[in-house]
Scaffold this motif. Structure first.
Motif, mmCIF file in Angstrom:
data_model
loop_
_atom_site.group_PDB
_atom_site.id
_atom_site.type_symbol
_atom_site.label_atom_id
_atom_site.label_comp_id
_atom_site.label_asym_id
_atom_site.label_seq_id
_atom_site.Cartn_x
_atom_site.Cartn_y
_atom_site.Cartn_z
ATOM 1 N N LEU A 1 0.832 -1.208 0.000
ATOM 2 C CA LEU A 1 0.000 0.000 0.000
ATOM 3 C C LEU A 1 0.866 1.257 0.000
ATOM 4 C CD1 LEU A 1 -2.856 -0.954 2.520
ATOM 5 C CD2 LEU A 1 -3.057 -0.661 0.037
ATOM 6 N N MET A 2 1.988 1.216 0.708
ATOM 7 C CA MET A 2 2.886 2.370 0.730
ATOM 8 C C MET A 2 3.576 2.548 -0.620
ATOM 9 S SD MET A 2 3.895 4.817 2.770
ATOM 10 C CE MET A 2 3.572 4.225 4.441
ATOM 11 N N ALA A 3 3.905 1.443 -1.286
ATOM 12 C CA ALA A 3 4.624 1.499 -2.563
ATOM 13 C C ALA A 3 3.778 2.119 -3.664
ATOM 14 C CB ALA A 3 5.067 0.094 -2.961
ATOM 15 N N ARG A 4 2.447 2.071 -3.534
ATOM 16 C CA ARG A 4 1.580 2.634 -4.557
ATOM 17 C C ARG A 4 1.447 4.143 -4.456
ATOM 18 N NH1 ARG A 4 -3.005 3.739 -1.600
ATOM 19 N NH2 ARG A 4 -4.290 4.325 -3.373
ATOM 20 N N LEU A 5 1.904 4.740 -3.349
ATOM 21 C CA LEU A 5 1.769 6.182 -3.153
ATOM 22 C C LEU A 5 2.801 6.957 -3.960
ATOM 23 C CD1 LEU A 5 1.211 6.354 0.732
ATOM 24 C CD2 LEU A 5 -0.529 6.297 -1.076
ATOM 25 N N SER A 6 2.466 8.196 -4.262
ATOM 26 C CA SER A 6 3.397 9.109 -4.924
ATOM 27 C C SER A 6 4.011 10.031 -3.890
ATOM 28 C CB SER A 6 2.672 9.945 -5.982
ATOM 29 O OG SER A 6 2.110 9.113 -6.971
ATOM 30 N N PHE A 7 5.270 10.398 -4.106
ATOM 31 C CA PHE A 7 5.972 11.295 -3.195
ATOM 32 C C PHE A 7 6.516 12.492 -3.966
ATOM 33 C CE2 PHE A 7 5.918 7.225 -1.119
ATOM 34 C CZ PHE A 7 5.658 7.532 0.207
ATOM 35 N N CYS A 8 6.352 13.667 -3.376
ATOM 36 C CA CYS A 8 6.752 14.904 -4.038
ATOM 37 C C CYS A 8 8.234 15.187 -3.794
ATOM 38 C CB CYS A 8 5.902 16.067 -3.526
ATOM 39 S SG CYS A 8 4.147 15.818 -3.864
#
Length: 317
Positions: A162-169
């Motif tokens: 679930l964390m790997a699917r997130l985008s980070f700025c």
């Protein structure tokens, strides 16, 4: 979305515990000492129990498992922090960060399950002593520990995916000394409601159910001990559980404070202090708490030290 400009973050910056050079030197020495004490203390527990055949019973089998997990628990965070200080670097790769998060919380789950299993073991030993051998079989002990590993691994695999699917700025600075899930969720540019919901729905019960099991076990233990006519017998029964209860209170107190409050109520300073308590201090204190309050462990450690001196004296002569 938290920002219009998104970029693919390839690494994070672990800001650590302090940005003051003098404090960093002091913290390096402190955490190195704590890590060495954790590894040495837990390895001594493992060695003492493995070499004393009288301690090859379920209670000490679970204690061995806890000591092994505690060494792994501290080893997922402290060595990386110490290495970053020596190398003058604060970076950790994106995949390395997710891997660290996976192992930190998998071992936290394992601590959680093992504390519950140890409470159940004490419940059977005190409340049903005549049926202890029949109930706490080798097969059941192995099943409880193996099942704990499987559930902890699957639990953290879910949260890591679930964390790997997130985008980070562009902001990739983590105000922590390891990749904490709450810190990563704050950095994400994506919608984190699913992650937060799964923490409450799935991870919450995984933490709460063992805690309830511990509470129920100790309620029954307390009632059974209070029925013991001898004051000495009551004290002995309580003393065998006192060390385990102290570890439980320390572990769950910080976990509940840190992960069962809304993200908006968290501050970086309090999060770091609580994380240090459950990920560094608790694994370090566990062997000392158990050995100081347990005559069997003290006896086994004494035999281990005596054997070491005997071997050294033979080599020298």
């Amino acid at each position: 979305m938290r920002g219009a400009n998104q970029s693919s973050v390839s690494e994070f910056l672990l800001l650590g515990l302090s940005r003051q050079p003098q404090q960093q030197q002091l913290l390096f020495v402190l955490f190195l000492s704590m890590y060495l004490a954790t590894v040495l203390g837990n390895l001594l527990i493992l060695l003492a129990i493995s070499m004393d055949s009288r301690l090859h019973i379920p209670m000490y089998f679970f204690l061995c498992s806890l000591s092994f997990v505690d060494v792994c628990f501290s080893s997922t965070t402290v060595p990386k922090m110490l290495a970053n200080h020596i190398l003058g670097s604060q970076t950790i790769s994106f995949s390395g960060c997710l891997m660290q998060m996976y192992f930190v919380f998998m071992f936290m789950d394992m601590d959680n399950f093992l504390l519950a299993v140890m409470a159940y073991d004490r419940f059977v030993a005190i409340c049903h002593p005549l049926h202890y051998s029949a109930k706490m079989t080798h097969q059941l002990c192995a099943l409880l520990v193996t099942g704990s590993w499987v559930i902890a691994s699957l639990d953290m695999l879910l949260h890591t995916l679930l964390m790997a699917r997130l985008s980070f700025c562009a902001d990739n600075a983590i105000p922590h000394f390891f990749c904490d899930v709450t810190a990563l969720l704050k950095l994400s540019c994506s919608d984190t409601h699913l992650n937060e919901m799964m923490i409450l729905i799935e991870a919450g019960p995984i933490m709460i159910a063992p805690f309830i099991c511990i509470l129920v076990s100790y309620i029954h233990i307390t009632c059974a001990v209070l029925r013991v006519p001898s004051t000495k017998g009551r004290w002995r029964a309580f003393s065998t559980c006192g060390s385990h209860l102290a570890v439980v209170l320390l572990f769950y107190g910080t976990i509940i404070f840190l992960y069962f409050n809304p993200l908006s109520s968290h501050s970086a300073e309090t999060d770091i202090v609580a994380a240090v308590m459950f990920s560094v201090v608790t694994p370090m204190l566990n062997p000392f708490i158990y050995s100081l309050r347990n005559q069997d462990i003290k006896g086994a450690l004494g035999k281990l030290v005596a054997m070491k001196f005997f071997l050294l004296s033979n080599e020298m002569s």
